[in-house]
Scaffold this active site. Structure first.
Site, PDB file in Angstrom:
ATOM      1  N   ASP A 153       5.609 -14.455  11.063  1.00  0.00           N
ATOM      2  CA  ASP A 153       4.314 -14.960  10.618  1.00  0.00           C
ATOM      3  C   ASP A 153       3.236 -13.891  10.876  1.00  0.00           C
ATOM      4  OD1 ASP A 153       1.882 -16.249  10.378  1.00  0.00           O
ATOM      5  OD2 ASP A 153       2.537 -18.093  11.368  1.00  0.00           O
ATOM      6  N   HIS A 176      -2.867   9.916  -0.013  1.00  0.00           N
ATOM      7  CA  HIS A 176      -2.892   8.549  -0.526  1.00  0.00           C
ATOM      8  C   HIS A 176      -2.865   8.548  -2.055  1.00  0.00           C
ATOM      9  CE1 HIS A 176      -3.871   4.306  -0.056  1.00  0.00           C
ATOM     10  NE2 HIS A 176      -4.626   4.454  -1.128  1.00  0.00           N
ATOM     11  N   LYS A 234      -6.929  -2.075  11.382  1.00  0.00           N
ATOM     12  CA  LYS A 234      -6.284  -2.384  10.091  1.00  0.00           C
ATOM     13  C   LYS A 234      -5.162  -1.374   9.854  1.00  0.00           C
ATOM     14  CE  LYS A 234      -5.875  -2.165   5.402  1.00  0.00           C
ATOM     15  NZ  LYS A 234      -5.108  -1.172   4.638  1.00  0.00           N
ATOM     16  N   GLU A 247       0.862  -1.200   0.000  1.00  0.00           N
ATOM     17  CA  GLU A 247       0.000   0.000   0.000  1.00  0.00           C
ATOM     18  C   GLU A 247       0.895   1.245   0.000  1.00  0.00           C
ATOM     19  OE1 GLU A 247      -3.297  -0.259   2.748  1.00  0.00           O
ATOM     20  OE2 GLU A 247      -3.446   1.922   2.778  1.00  0.00           O
TER      21      GLU A 247
HETATM   22  C1  MEV Z   1      -5.891   2.469   5.225  1.00  0.00           C
HETATM   23  O1  MEV Z   1      -5.019   1.450   4.814  1.00  0.00           O
HETATM   24  C2  MEV Z   1      -5.906   2.555   6.728  1.00  0.00           C
HETATM   25  C3  MEV Z   1      -6.916   3.536   7.309  1.00  0.00           C
HETATM   26  O2  MEV Z   1      -8.211   3.236   6.839  1.00  0.00           O
HETATM   27  C4  MEV Z   1      -6.838   3.371   8.809  1.00  0.00           C
HETATM   28  C5  MEV Z   1      -7.882   4.160   9.568  1.00  0.00           C
HETATM   29  O3  MEV Z   1      -8.985   4.399   9.029  1.00  0.00           O
HETATM   30  O4  MEV Z   1      -7.608   4.500  10.727  1.00  0.00           O
HETATM   31  C6  MEV Z   1      -6.611   4.944   6.888  1.00  0.00           C
END
Ligand code: MEV
Length: 432
Positions: free
Chosen positions: A292, A390, A276, A82
């Site tokens: 892992d 992004h 995430k 990413e």
């Molecule tokens: C994107 O890879 C991760 C985010 O969605 C994490 C978040 O929303 O805190 C930007």
């Protein structure tokens, strides 16, 4: 294709590709593509990591410099696809390096494994471990534990616990210290070696035998490593946050930031995305160092739901004396020896770049990367949003996917310096 391919793993690589081409609709240059990504000198090494290997799957190996962790400066290797993750981690690392850096607490490093067995007797039999059992089990695995003991690890705890809500099913739970290795193979080997002696012990002891035979169900380590736990934290005066507040007053930014974290602490839908974002950083280090990541993720998410509801793994506090604090606690069973850590040349290099850390140090580094990414993501979310940064980073991927020439790519990079990037806008730009 409904036909089963028999004996596929026994075929040579060339035969495998041919048979796949015959059975599936694959591009003409299938073999060439696979060949292109094979390593010219060390392919045998990579082939041996897995089964049915045809080629390699490249991911970027990047670095985030300026990670000040427990007063030591690191350049942190990160493997992730990413585009914004390494940039976000690097920016947060530089910011926190100027503000005291990340502080680590290792709560414990114990890992657990279980032998699950069936026995129709009373739970009360196991309030204390049956006499002689521990000694017998330790003896059964002495050849396996001898080396680990020399490295400071070994078996630490042995207990028997009934399966909650079930009659007649128990776990023999063993706590292991595995020194600087993740220890999965060591733990599973010990557990499997103990299965027969455990059965034998119960089935030849008349106190137990009177309730019938003991039957072993399975033996396996637990990836829920709640006693292999790390906390990383950062702290700064609220005023220092002006660097991240994108025009907001630092106090307002801090309040919004805290609200966003509190939402992730209460709402599962938000918490999953929030966590995430943490694993964006943590996994990138876990993968770069040959660990892992599925185990790290499974443990982390289970930990996030430890009170029965899935919540944020990080928390935030604004103190009375106007300080901003953030902290992340998660289970992370990592190794810096054994497994792929030294076999994979890039993992070995990553560990060397980190100064050959101990497993505990690596827990702190991976957790810090997680907190750095979490801080960056939430800071963007409560200010500019994430898409601006992004999409800028994603621009070159977009251009390549649209087959832009080198000249067009250069022109687009220039044009979008001060423009918001979107797939549509990039397409229109290229058309023009
Ligand atoms: C994107 O890879 C991760 C985010 O969605 C994490 C978040 O929303 O805190 C930007």
């Amino acid at each position: 294709m409904s036909q089963i391919i028999k004996g596929f793993s026994k075929l040579s690589r060339e035969e495998k590709t041919e048979i796949l081409k015959k059975h599936f609709q694959l591009p003409e240059n299938f073999s060439e593509i696979l060949e292109t990504f094979r390593h010219p000198e060390q392919q045998e090494l990579f082939d041996d990591f897995s089964e049915n290997t045809l080629s390699n799957f490249y991911l970027p190996f990047g670095v985030a410099p300026n990670f000040l962790i427990d007063d030591k400066m690191y350049v942190v290797p990160m493997v992730v696809e990413e585009s914004s993750v390494v940039a976000a981690a690097s920016r947060a690392a530089s910011f926190w390096a100027k503000n005291g850096g990340f502080k680590t607490t290792i709560h414990n490093t114990l890992k657990k494994g279980h032998i699950w067995f069936k026995w129709d007797g009373l739970k009360s039999f196991f309030e204390k471990l049956p006499q002689g059992l521990e000694e017998m089990l330790r003896k059964a695995v002495a050849p396996l534990t001898a080396n680990m003991e020399k490295r400071g690890g070994g078996i630490r705890t042995i207990e028997i616990i009934p399966l909650e809500g079930e009659y007649g099913i128990f776990q023999l739970q063993i706590g292991f210290e595995t020194a600087d290795s993740m220890g999965a193979n060591f733990i599973n080997s010990c557990l499997e070696e103990m299965k027969e002696p455990l059965k034998e012990f119960f089935n030849t002891n008349k106190d137990f035998k009177q309730y019938g035979d003991t039957e072993i169900i399975m033996a396996i380590l637990s990836n829920y490593t709640t006693e292999c736990l790390v906390t990383t934290s950062v702290e700064c005066p609220i005023e220092a946050l002006s660097e991240y507040s994108a025009g907001l007053k630092p106090a307002e930014f801090a309040q919004k930031f805290k609200q966003a974290i509190d939402i992730a602490l209460s709402d599962t839908s938000r918490a999953v995305t929030h966590n995430k974002g943490i694993f964006n950083g943590t996994d990138a280090v876990v993968i770069a160092t040959g660990n892992d990541f599925r185990a790290a993720e499974a443990a982390g998410h289970a930990w996030a739901a430890k009170d029965g509801k899935y919540r944020s793994l990080s928390s935030c506090e604004i103190t009375d004396n106007a300080r901003f604090r953030m902290k992340l606690t998660l289970p992370l069973a990592l190794g810096t020896v054994g497994g792929l850590t030294r076999l994979h040349p890039m993992a070995a290099l990553a560990l060397e770049m980190l100064g050959n850390p101990t497993a505990s140090e690596l827990m702190g580094i991976a957790a810090a990367a997680g907190l750095a990414n979490n801080f960056s993501a939430v800071a963007s979310l409560v200010t500019t949003g994430i898409q601006k940064g992004h999409m800028k980073l994603h621009l070159s991927n977009l251009l390549k996917s649209l087959n832009a020439t080198e000249e067009e790519q250069k022109a687009a990079m220039e044009h979008f310096k001060n423009e918001t990037v979107s797939a549509l806008k990039v397409k229109e730009f290229l058309k023009r």
